[in-house]
Design a protein around this motif. Structure first.
Motif, PDB file in Angstrom:
ATOM      1  N   UNK A  56       0.791  -1.326  -0.092  1.00  0.00           N
ATOM      2  CA  UNK A  56      -0.113   0.016   0.028  1.00  0.00           C
ATOM      3  C   UNK A  56       0.874   1.155  -0.127  1.00  0.00           C
ATOM      4  N   UNK A  57       0.658   1.993  -1.069  1.00  0.00           N
ATOM      5  CA  UNK A  57       1.332   3.450  -0.990  1.00  0.00           C
ATOM      6  C   UNK A  57       0.267   4.576  -0.521  1.00  0.00           C
ATOM      7  N   UNK A  58       1.005   5.456   0.234  1.00  0.00           N
ATOM      8  CA  UNK A  58       0.293   6.522   0.882  1.00  0.00           C
ATOM      9  C   UNK A  58       1.025   7.994   0.594  1.00  0.00           C
ATOM     10  N   UNK A  59       0.109   8.747   0.050  1.00  0.00           N
ATOM     11  CA  UNK A  59       0.673  10.157  -0.066  1.00  0.00           C
ATOM     12  C   UNK A  59      -0.511  11.011   0.918  1.00  0.00           C
ATOM     13  N   UNK A  60       0.328  11.184   2.088  1.00  0.00           N
ATOM     14  CA  UNK A  60      -0.377  12.096   3.179  1.00  0.00           C
ATOM     15  C   UNK A  60      -0.161  13.501   3.017  1.00  0.00           C
ATOM     16  N   UNK A  61      -1.256  14.593   3.489  1.00  0.00           N
ATOM     17  CA  UNK A  61      -1.079  15.833   3.500  1.00  0.00           C
ATOM     18  C   UNK A  61      -1.754  16.496   4.785  1.00  0.00           C
ATOM     19  N   UNK A  62      -1.774  17.731   5.091  1.00  0.00           N
ATOM     20  CA  UNK A  62      -2.480  18.085   6.321  1.00  0.00           C
ATOM     21  C   UNK A  62      -3.871  17.801   6.219  1.00  0.00           C
ATOM     22  N   UNK A  63      -4.591  17.513   5.251  1.00  0.00           N
ATOM     23  CA  UNK A  63      -6.005  17.268   5.364  1.00  0.00           C
ATOM     24  C   UNK A  63      -6.585  15.865   5.414  1.00  0.00           C
ATOM     25  N   UNK A  64      -5.531  15.010   4.852  1.00  0.00           N
ATOM     26  CA  UNK A  64      -5.866  13.508   4.843  1.00  0.00           C
ATOM     27  C   UNK A  64      -4.887  12.803   4.134  1.00  0.00           C
ATOM     28  N   UNK A  65      -5.228  11.787   3.256  1.00  0.00           N
ATOM     29  CA  UNK A  65      -4.276  10.834   2.751  1.00  0.00           C
ATOM     30  C   UNK A  65      -4.830  10.090   1.757  1.00  0.00           C
ATOM     31  N   UNK A  66      -4.152  10.096   0.590  1.00  0.00           N
ATOM     32  CA  UNK A  66      -4.376   9.069  -0.503  1.00  0.00           C
ATOM     33  C   UNK A  66      -3.933   7.709  -0.437  1.00  0.00           C
ATOM     34  N   UNK A  67      -4.681   6.737  -0.599  1.00  0.00           N
ATOM     35  CA  UNK A  67      -4.216   5.248  -0.467  1.00  0.00           C
ATOM     36  C   UNK A  67      -4.494   4.670  -1.811  1.00  0.00           C
ATOM     37  N   UNK A  68      -3.294   3.905  -2.288  1.00  0.00           N
ATOM     38  CA  UNK A  68      -3.319   3.174  -3.517  1.00  0.00           C
ATOM     39  C   UNK A  68      -2.614   1.651  -3.473  1.00  0.00           C
ATOM     40  N   UNK A  69      -3.136   0.880  -4.018  1.00  0.00           N
ATOM     41  CA  UNK A  69      -2.730  -0.554  -3.601  1.00  0.00           C
ATOM     42  C   UNK A  69      -3.025  -1.383  -5.163  1.00  0.00           C
ATOM     43  N   UNK A  70      -2.269  -2.328  -5.417  1.00  0.00           N
ATOM     44  CA  UNK A  70      -2.396  -3.038  -6.679  1.00  0.00           C
ATOM     45  C   UNK A  70      -3.889  -3.709  -6.825  1.00  0.00           C
ATOM     46  N   UNK A  71      -4.491  -3.377  -8.065  1.00  0.00           N
ATOM     47  CA  UNK A  71      -5.686  -3.876  -8.250  1.00  0.00           C
ATOM     48  C   UNK A  71      -6.766  -3.204  -7.564  1.00  0.00           C
ATOM     49  N   UNK A  72      -6.445  -2.077  -6.680  1.00  0.00           N
ATOM     50  CA  UNK A  72      -7.572  -1.547  -6.142  1.00  0.00           C
ATOM     51  C   UNK A  72      -7.704  -0.196  -6.659  1.00  0.00           C
ATOM     52  N   UNK A  73      -8.874   0.757  -6.622  1.00  0.00           N
ATOM     53  CA  UNK A  73      -9.005   2.006  -7.054  1.00  0.00           C
ATOM     54  C   UNK A  73      -8.659   3.053  -5.843  1.00  0.00           C
TER      55      UNK A  73
END
Length: 261
Positions: A56-73
């Motif tokens: 799981x890859x995560x890009x976090x910021x002060x408002x929240x975070x975006x999560x990505x993973x193989x074969x997942x939206x």
């Protein structure tokens, strides 16, 4: 010596995000280990039991975070959505965190194949480090920051038939060093504009045997098996040092690293 790498793990056990600079806060690097998954019993979930977390890859910021993973939206979670208090436990340390995103709970449960909930912790956490009750800590195992010297990894890789990357040990700060395990003896250091204190050598576990690219356990428990042969003590198998920050500020790649004591 210089700061060679900066790793941030916004979600406990997720893939490291390598950055060029980071803000040091009392809880460690900004965004590091602020998110975590828990089971129905409130117990924390990590890559030890669920190796797929490392994908799981995560890009976090002060408002929240975006999560990505193989074969997942892609999943976006806002901190404002985490509005429900929930008790959690990390290594017998019980405290409160925040939950509230059903979309996230379904997303992670689908990816891991087991029911779980996403939780978040901020600077108001009551959790503290074992070494210093004045130092807050998020979802890290016990301390806000982990540092490893490049020579220590080179020494280990020289003993392995298949070298491993620094990602396998999940540090925050990687220092370019010329002597293996020289960092063990540092008591206080300055990195850029921030002073850190070495509070404890880091005892390593089975998680170090999870391949960060394949999310698979090594069949012969490497590199931990090799580390056990020459880095084991009564306190455990040591690799890296746990730090607390004695101040706040920015650290950047290439910053000078000065040993103060």
């Amino acid at each position: 010596m210089q700061l060679a790498e900066i790793h941030i793990h916004p979600l406990k056990s997720c893939r490291a995000q390598l950055v060029e600079q980071a803000l040091v806060e009392p809880m460690g690097l900004q965004h590091d280990r602020r998110w975590m998954l828990i089971g129905a019993d409130g117990q924390f979930m990590t890559g030890r039991q669920f190796p797929r977390l490392v994908l799981i890859e995560v890009a976090a910021d002060t408002q929240g975070a975006c999560f990505t993973a193989p074969d997942m939206p892609e999943l976006r979670v806002e901190r404002a959505d985490m509005n429900e208090d929930v008790p959690v436990e990390v290594w017998r340390s019980a405290f409160a965190a925040r939950t509230g995103s059903w979309d996230a709970d379904f997303w992670f449960s689908d990816f891991l194949g087991v029911a779980c909930r996403l939780v978040y912790v901020d600077a108001h956490t009551t959790r503290r480090t074992h070494a210093d009750p004045s130092v807050p800590v998020g979802f890290a195992d016990g301390y806000p920051l982990l540092l490893i010297g490049t020579a220590s990894l080179a020494d280990l890789n020289a003993r392995l038939t298949q070298p491993v990357s620094m990602r396998q040990f999940r540090p925050n700060l990687v220092v370019q060093t010329g002597q293996a395990f020289v960092e063990d003896g540092w008591q206080r250091i300055r990195v850029g504009e921030v002073v850190f204190e070495n509070v404890k050598l880091c005892s390593r576990c089975i998680f170090t045997t999870v391949d960060p690219e394949q999310a698979s356990l090594h069949p012969k428990q490497e590199p931990l098996a090799t580390l056990n042969g020459y880095r084991r003590s009564e306190a455990g198998t040591m690799f890296g040092i746990n730090l607390v920050a004695r101040g706040t500020g920015l650290v950047k790649l290439g910053d000078a690293v000065e040993v103060l004591a």
